[in-house]
Scaffold this motif. Structure first.
Motif, PDB file in Angstrom:
ATOM      1  N   GLY A  24       0.727  -1.033   0.448  1.00 15.76           N
ATOM      2  CA  GLY A  24      -0.068  -0.008  -0.043  1.00 15.76           C
ATOM      3  C   GLY A  24       0.267   1.465   0.345  1.00 15.76           C
ATOM      4  O   GLY A  24       0.381   2.494   0.261  1.00 15.76           O
ATOM      5  N   VAL A  25       2.257   1.041  -0.139  1.00 18.48           N
ATOM      6  CA  VAL A  25       3.305   2.329  -0.244  1.00 18.48           C
ATOM      7  C   VAL A  25       4.185   2.468  -1.419  1.00 18.48           C
ATOM      8  O   VAL A  25       3.778   1.349  -1.811  1.00 18.48           O
ATOM      9  N   SER A  26       4.055   3.454  -2.087  1.00 13.72           N
ATOM     10  CA  SER A  26       4.471   4.037  -3.185  1.00 13.72           C
ATOM     11  C   SER A  26       5.762   4.526  -2.771  1.00 13.72           C
ATOM     12  O   SER A  26       6.259   4.370  -2.200  1.00 13.72           O
ATOM     13  N   VAL A  27       6.371   3.390  -3.458  1.00 12.35           N
ATOM     14  CA  VAL A  27       7.497   3.214  -3.593  1.00 12.35           C
ATOM     15  C   VAL A  27       8.866   3.936  -5.077  1.00 12.35           C
ATOM     16  O   VAL A  27       8.100   4.433  -6.137  1.00 12.35           O
ATOM     17  N   GLU A  28       9.729   5.025  -5.195  1.00 10.84           N
ATOM     18  CA  GLU A  28      10.231   6.150  -5.815  1.00 10.84           C
ATOM     19  C   GLU A  28      10.641   5.245  -7.044  1.00 10.84           C
ATOM     20  O   GLU A  28      10.478   3.164  -7.691  1.00 10.84           O
ATOM     21  N   LEU A  29      11.137   6.043  -8.292  1.00 10.45           N
ATOM     22  CA  LEU A  29      10.700   4.364  -9.930  1.00 10.45           C
ATOM     23  C   LEU A  29      13.103   4.366 -10.022  1.00 10.45           C
ATOM     24  O   LEU A  29      13.148   3.670 -10.577  1.00 10.45           O
ATOM     25  N   LEU A  30      14.130   5.123  -9.112  1.00 14.55           N
ATOM     26  CA  LEU A  30      14.884   5.018  -9.487  1.00 14.55           C
ATOM     27  C   LEU A  30      15.472   4.015  -9.021  1.00 14.55           C
ATOM     28  O   LEU A  30      17.159   4.222  -8.916  1.00 14.55           O
ATOM     29  N   ASN A  31      15.070   3.678  -7.978  1.00  9.53           N
ATOM     30  CA  ASN A  31      15.861   2.809  -6.360  1.00  9.53           C
ATOM     31  C   ASN A  31      14.842   1.664  -6.815  1.00  9.53           C
ATOM     32  O   ASN A  31      14.898   0.929  -4.708  1.00  9.53           O
ATOM     33  N   SER A  32      13.817   1.263  -7.303  1.00  8.75           N
ATOM     34  CA  SER A  32      12.874   0.328  -6.760  1.00  8.75           C
ATOM     35  C   SER A  32      13.176  -0.790  -7.471  1.00  8.75           C
ATOM     36  O   SER A  32      13.155   0.117  -9.201  1.00  8.75           O
ATOM     37  N   ALA A  33      12.670  -1.913  -7.989  1.00  8.05           N
ATOM     38  CA  ALA A  33      12.438  -2.885  -8.919  1.00  8.05           C
ATOM     39  C   ALA A  33      11.826  -2.992 -10.241  1.00  8.05           C
ATOM     40  O   ALA A  33      11.132  -1.929 -11.159  1.00  8.05           O
ATOM     41  N   SER A  34      10.458  -2.435  -9.084  1.00  9.72           N
ATOM     42  CA  SER A  34       9.254  -1.907  -9.762  1.00  9.72           C
ATOM     43  C   SER A  34       8.907  -0.765 -10.882  1.00  9.72           C
ATOM     44  O   SER A  34       8.168  -0.412 -11.308  1.00  9.72           O
ATOM     45  N   GLY A  35       9.534   0.283  -9.419  1.00  8.37           N
ATOM     46  CA  GLY A  35      10.312   1.032 -10.242  1.00  8.37           C
ATOM     47  C   GLY A  35      10.174   1.984 -11.167  1.00  8.37           C
ATOM     48  O   GLY A  35      10.310   2.134 -12.301  1.00  8.37           O
ATOM     49  N   LEU A  36      12.145   1.079 -11.918  1.00 10.69           N
ATOM     50  CA  LEU A  36      12.811   0.958 -12.625  1.00 10.69           C
ATOM     51  C   LEU A  36      12.223   0.371 -14.123  1.00 10.69           C
ATOM     52  O   LEU A  36      11.864   0.861 -14.895  1.00 10.69           O
ATOM     53  N   VAL A  37      11.061  -0.670 -14.389  1.00  5.65           N
ATOM     54  CA  VAL A  37      10.288  -1.316 -14.783  1.00  5.65           C
ATOM     55  C   VAL A  37       9.558  -0.277 -15.415  1.00  5.65           C
ATOM     56  O   VAL A  37       9.221  -0.366 -16.347  1.00  5.65           O
ATOM     57  N   PHE A  38       8.502   0.183 -14.743  1.00  2.00           N
ATOM     58  CA  PHE A  38       7.431   0.894 -15.108  1.00  2.00           C
ATOM     59  C   PHE A  38       8.419   2.459 -15.974  1.00  2.00           C
ATOM     60  O   PHE A  38       7.763   2.682 -16.331  1.00  2.00           O
ATOM     61  N   SER A  39       9.336   2.543 -15.539  1.00  2.00           N
ATOM     62  CA  SER A  39       9.841   4.176 -15.849  1.00  2.00           C
ATOM     63  C   SER A  39      10.265   3.273 -17.192  1.00  2.00           C
ATOM     64  O   SER A  39      10.018   4.405 -18.260  1.00  2.00           O
ATOM     65  N   ALA A  40      10.663   2.217 -18.039  1.00  2.00           N
ATOM     66  CA  ALA A  40      11.292   1.091 -18.862  1.00  2.00           C
ATOM     67  C   ALA A  40       9.945   1.476 -19.824  1.00  2.00           C
ATOM     68  O   ALA A  40      10.481   1.803 -21.080  1.00  2.00           O
ATOM     69  N   TRP A  41       9.166   0.943 -19.505  1.00  2.00           N
ATOM     70  CA  TRP A  41       8.211   0.808 -20.556  1.00  2.00           C
ATOM     71  C   TRP A  41       6.899   1.972 -20.345  1.00  2.00           C
ATOM     72  O   TRP A  41       5.573   2.033 -21.431  1.00  2.00           O
ATOM     73  N   LEU A  42       6.488   2.853 -19.413  1.00  2.00           N
ATOM     74  CA  LEU A  42       5.861   3.945 -19.202  1.00  2.00           C
ATOM     75  C   LEU A  42       5.656   4.725 -20.451  1.00  2.00           C
ATOM     76  O   LEU A  42       7.720   5.456 -20.579  1.00  2.00           O
ATOM     77  N   PRO A  43       5.271   5.462 -21.305  1.00  2.00           N
ATOM     78  CA  PRO A  43       5.926   6.564 -21.816  1.00  2.00           C
ATOM     79  C   PRO A  43       6.673   8.003 -20.826  1.00  2.00           C
ATOM     80  O   PRO A  43       5.687   8.136 -19.436  1.00  2.00           O
ATOM     81  N   GLU A  44       7.087   8.680 -21.374  1.00  2.00           N
ATOM     82  CA  GLU A  44       7.536   9.336 -20.347  1.00  2.00           C
ATOM     83  C   GLU A  44       7.039  10.550 -20.189  1.00  2.00           C
ATOM     84  O   GLU A  44       6.851  11.429 -18.115  1.00  2.00           O
ATOM     85  N   ARG A  45       5.933  10.557 -20.232  1.00  2.00           N
ATOM     86  CA  ARG A  45       4.660  11.934 -19.853  1.00  2.00           C
ATOM     87  C   ARG A  45       4.324  11.378 -18.714  1.00  2.00           C
ATOM     88  O   ARG A  45       3.921  11.531 -17.896  1.00  2.00           O
ATOM     89  N   ARG A  46       4.281  10.344 -18.220  1.00  2.00           N
ATOM     90  CA  ARG A  46       3.286   9.514 -17.164  1.00  2.00           C
ATOM     91  C   ARG A  46       4.669   9.696 -16.110  1.00  2.00           C
ATOM     92  O   ARG A  46       4.669   9.539 -14.966  1.00  2.00           O
ATOM     93  N   THR A  47       5.791   9.657 -16.397  1.00  2.00           N
ATOM     94  CA  THR A  47       6.423   9.246 -15.447  1.00  2.00           C
ATOM     95  C   THR A  47       8.149  10.232 -14.800  1.00  2.00           C
ATOM     96  O   THR A  47       8.682  10.547 -14.448  1.00  2.00           O
TER      97      THR A  47
END
Length: 278
Positions: A137-160
């Motif tokens: 239930g807690v948000s994790v950051e994009l650059l220092n978590s596995a899920s954050g890096l994966v979402f950042s890699a495949w989401l469009p830049e406008r979302r991240t």
């Protein structure tokens, strides 16, 4: 009393062949010429044409009178939408991380996207005395978590981009990612591999993690499957058994959700379905 058909287990071969022709259009990126459909269906064009005529009559296929190209028809769309409405992606995701935990005996988790970034919606504890507890239930950051890096890699830049810029502003001096150029290089590497492994500079000390994308029927990233372990106790390397198991599990879940991508190594996609709180 209705007697069962003696040949019921044998099926109807002509129907199966017709659906194999329709499947070619399902897997295509747009309208197709007759010769290309026949080639991919592995049959002569005349035979493919006969099945296409029947599929058109059933509403499964349409033909553009201007180009003579074939595409999926309105009934095929209705079938697809009905199937999507019956899919509970979160339930399937929870079942997938449970099976993966049983297979590799490591902590597994499922993350979805929210307005504030990735959120862990569930985690599964392995059967070992020392484990990693994952906060749900807690948000994790994009650059220092596995899920954050994966979402950042495949989401469009406008979302991240806004979230990434904010994180760059507070990165520690020893972090390997300091600029947007560093971000782009890291994300390109992740897309190339189709999966991410992170140990050093993870948001939790002494912890390492793997992450793999899950795609939906529109071939858009919709969830991330994660494996988490303790440095020195868990083998979560890029060629580990856990890595291969995670990749296979994420691809299998993507297929369940209707994705037609051959694997996760694809170019950046355009959209994600956000759900309330996830």
């Amino acid at each position: 009393m209705i007697q069962p058909d003696k040949d019921s287990k044998n099926g109807v071969q002509s129907l199966e062949i017709g659906l194999s022709v329709a499947r070619v259009l399902v897997n295509s990126q747009g309208p197709m010429m007759l010769k290309d459909i026949a080639l991919q269906a592995d049959m002569p064009p005349a035979k493919a044409h006969r099945y296409l005529v029947s599929l058109i009559r059933a509403g499964m296929v349409i033909q553009d009178p201007a180009t003579s190209h074939y595409d999926l028809g309105p009934f095929a769309l209705n079938i697809g939408l009905a199937a999507v409405n019956r899919i509970d992606r979160i339930r399937l995701g929870l079942e997938a991380i449970s099976r993966l935990r049983n297979q590799i005996n490591e902590t597994t988790a499922l993350a979805v996207w929210s307005a504030n970034g990735p959120v862990i919606v569930r985690w599964e504890r392995p059967r070992r005395p020392i484990t990693v507890n994952v906060v749900t239930g807690v948000s994790v950051e994009l650059l220092n978590s596995a899920s954050g890096l994966v979402f950042s890699a495949w989401l469009p830049e406008r979302r991240t981009s806004a979230l990434i810029q904010a994180e760059l502003a507070r990165q520690p001096a020893d972090a390997p990612i300091q600029t947007m150029a560093d971000v782009q290089q890291r994300l390109a590497e992740i897309r190339e591999k189709g999966i991410v492994a992170i140990g050093e500079h993870y948001f939790a000390g002494g912890v390492q993690a793997l992450g793999a994308p899950v795609f939906n029927f529109r071939n858009e990233i919709t969830m991330v499957m994660v494996v988490v372990g303790i440095v020195g106790m868990s083998d979560l390397g890029e060629d580990s058994m856990a890595m291969h198991a995670l990749r296979e599990a994420a691809q299998a879940l993507s297929r369940q959700l209707g994705s037609t991508q051959p694997d996760a190594q694809a170019s950046r996609l355009n959209h994600i379905d956000a759900i309330p709180g996830g």
